[in-house]
Design an enzyme around this catalytic site. Structure first.
Site, PDB file in Angstrom:
ATOM      1  N   ARG A 113       5.537  37.152 -13.382  1.00 42.13           N
ATOM      2  CA  ARG A 113       6.646  36.140 -14.388  1.00 42.13           C
ATOM      3  C   ARG A 113       7.590  36.916 -13.881  1.00 42.13           C
ATOM      4  NH1 ARG A 113       3.699  32.236 -18.351  1.00 42.13           N
ATOM      5  NH2 ARG A 113       3.342  30.389 -16.739  1.00 42.13           N
ATOM      6  N   GLN A 118       9.946  32.477  -9.642  1.00 40.64           N
ATOM      7  CA  GLN A 118       9.770  31.377 -10.420  1.00 40.64           C
ATOM      8  C   GLN A 118       9.502  30.518  -9.691  1.00 40.64           C
ATOM      9  OE1 GLN A 118      14.241  30.515 -12.407  1.00 40.64           O
ATOM     10  NE2 GLN A 118      12.444  30.661 -14.279  1.00 40.64           N
ATOM     11  N   ASP A 121       5.523  29.879  -9.621  1.00 42.82           N
ATOM     12  CA  ASP A 121       4.746  30.060 -10.525  1.00 42.82           C
ATOM     13  C   ASP A 121       4.321  28.920 -10.650  1.00 42.82           C
ATOM     14  OD1 ASP A 121       4.031  30.333 -13.310  1.00 42.82           O
ATOM     15  OD2 ASP A 121       5.784  30.784 -14.603  1.00 42.82           O
ATOM     16  N   SER A 124       3.123  27.712 -14.502  1.00 47.10           N
ATOM     17  CA  SER A 124       4.465  27.187 -15.204  1.00 47.10           C
ATOM     18  C   SER A 124       4.072  25.082 -14.778  1.00 47.10           C
ATOM     19  CB  SER A 124       6.096  27.732 -14.862  1.00 47.10           C
ATOM     20  OG  SER A 124       5.468  28.618 -15.864  1.00 47.10           O
ATOM     21  N   TYR A 219       3.330  35.889 -22.255  1.00 41.95           N
ATOM     22  CA  TYR A 219       2.608  35.399 -23.332  1.00 41.95           C
ATOM     23  C   TYR A 219       2.200  35.913 -24.576  1.00 41.95           C
ATOM     24  CZ  TYR A 219       0.264  33.636 -19.038  1.00 41.95           C
ATOM     25  OH  TYR A 219       0.358  33.148 -17.588  1.00 41.95           O
TER      26      TYR A 219
END
Lengths: 351, 351
Positions: A113, A118, A121, A124, A219
């Site tokens: 992450r 990104q 990801d 996400s 997290y």
């Protein structure tokens, strides 16, 4: 790209638009016949985008969504690079089975992450779908309006929505509930997300006396039993005032924390709704039945959906396919931080 | 207030909050046991609000939602005033049956659409529920996002929503689709609603060459066959671009105009969704199956819901009960324009 075979899996790893971009970069793309149908993409569209229909397992890179089934493992060849959600923490045996084929595997869950990654990801991108959809489900199940209505005959108050966990899914749930006009409260044990919650027009629920809890990778870490108790007591009061609760708290590789005890559900008004996005990991609510929607004796509806992104297969696949595209565009340089991070099996060895 | 007995009818005519206000005005209120359960109101709540449980048909005024069944007609006494949706245009035999009991009946459909009677306008209050809910259904059935998303991996375009008919239900559908972030086009044969559509952030779809069509009472008049053809041709193009179509065109006492021919459905992309709020009157789409949700061979989902307000029984009942309250507060002066307008049976005679 093979057709997905897992139950309830309607997404695909590549969509025609992404095939076009792979072709533009001079990659060959082999699509299994009928692979995209459940996600709204026909074979004709894939062919028009430049793919050929054929045996996807003959390719150098096999892009999937769900972990390979036993039948798929038989087709996986030594030297192939498999990319997909592989549940590396929850299913180490699955990784061993992939390793036994001599293949290499990249788990989308393990994409670091970091800013540079990104665009790859997939957790996400799929959580965005889940958070959006959770609120649509809640608004449909609720027998009340989300927005406030001021009518000639009187005023209907806005719904009170509580979102537990403010990761990507939780923030998307907050944003969607706000769009629909609800009064939203967001909660997360990581106080760093307070500003994000507030920037969406929601209230940040703060529990006094609980410290910051953020583990590596963004997290939430699991709470201590004592912290959990303090959290539960304070939240129970807020839960009792809520028309809707959406829960999104997941700890990778572990059962979901039980944020909503049965006693808190009893405090909720009849007709209220809980949508538990952690149902696949056992649920954030003690009373969640994964895969079911039911009403408690106290009249509270509890929805425990499995694989929500698959219910919106077209756009969920479109987002996922772009994550896969970005990863392929990066190339498979196993010294690269992103590829190294995602790699869970390297030439027949679990890493 | 009796318990509703019609299939799919989960609303009730009075809610505890309204009972409290009737009691404050020194009315006695008799509620049938269990009457409010489907709408989330328990007998205990009614009693706490001042109602007594008993035979509601013994009251001077009987407040209902749906027209009386045969079994209910037997209980209706001469001299009683019945208030409810009575479908006066669609079911003249029903009015005759009420008249045969010697009762008096006020149809909520017939409340004049004048400022003074706005607080009693139950068609509007229930249409608000239908319009809101139609968009929730559409957003849940659609495998695409309503809002635009700009993610690290790329952009998802917003959904294109077309709303046909801009009465209360249509305007609420427009408002709800806009809230969810869709690009919305509204259409109505009455160009007077153009500004209302635009004020909600939607585009007004104009068909050149069609005049203004507003009949008495604020409803659209039925179009001539030629006007309908012009309208269909122009709209078909717009329909083909739409991810979602919500139709709300009703002409009182007549079958719903067929605004969406089968040929227009064929132009729509697979995965698109039609929610036909006119399903109860046969549907605005030629392919609607009232009471069903199905997917055409071309992959378009068509939803033909019946009694949507009943799916949100709690708030729909709350709004309806306030309409009833306002009517009761007005008193039953049959010289009054509102009472006279709503009265369809007077002391055993259809008027």
């Amino acid at each position: 790209m093979p057709k997905e075979t897992a139950a309830r899996e309607r997404r695909v790893a590549l969509v025609p638009d992404v095939v076009r971009r792979l072709r533009a970069a001079e990659h060959e793309v082999i699509v299994e016949a009928g692979a995209g149908l459940a996600a709204g993409a026909t074979d004709e569209q894939y062919v028009a985008a430049g793919a050929s229909l054929g045996d996807p397992w003959a390719a150098e890179v096999v892009a999937k969504v769900a972990p390979p089934s036993e039948a798929e493992l038989v087709k996986l060849r030594s030297g192939t690079i498999l990319v997909g959600f592989l549940n590396p923490l929850g299913d180490p045996d699955g990784l061993a089975a992939i390793a036994a084929t001599g293949a290499t595997a990249l788990a989308m869950e393990r994409i670091p992450r970091i800013s540079r990654a990104q665009s790859m990801d997939a957790l996400s991108s799929q959580a965005t779908v889940s958070g959006y959809r959770a609120v649509l489900i809640a608004s449909t199940e609720l027998e009340r309006f989300f927005p406030m209505f001021m009518t000639a005959a009187g005023t209907v108050p806005p719904a009170q929505v509580l979102v537990l966990g403010a990761g990507v899914a939780g923030l998307q749930a907050i944003a969607t509930a706000r769009r629909l006009g609800a009064v939203v409260t967001g909660f997360d044990i990581r106080s760093a997300v307070k500003e994000q919650i507030q920037s969406l027009g929601a209230r940040f629920f703060e529990v006094e006396g609980l410290g910051d809890a953020e583990a590596e990778g963004g997290y939430a870490r699991e709470l201590t039993p004592e912290e959990q108790q303090i959290q539960r007591d304070a939240l129970s009061v807020q839960m009792g005032k809520s028309d809707v609760i959406v829960t999104t708290a997941l700890v990778p590789g572990r059962p979901a924390p039980k944020l909503i005890p049965a006693s808190a559900v009893e405090l909720m008004k009849p007709g209220s709704v809980i949508v538990d996005l952690a149902a696949e990991a056992g649920g954030n609510c003690e009373l969640t039945r994964p895969g079911e929607t039911y009403t408690t004796d106290g009249g509270v509806k509890i929805v425990g959906p499995l694989n929500l992104p698959s219910e919106m297969a077209e756009h969920a696949s479109a987002l996922y396919a772009r994550n896969i595209l970005s990863l392929i565009e990066l190339g498979f340089d196993f010294e690269d931080e992103v590829v190294k991070g995602a790699c869970v099996v390297r030439e027949g060895k679990v890493v």
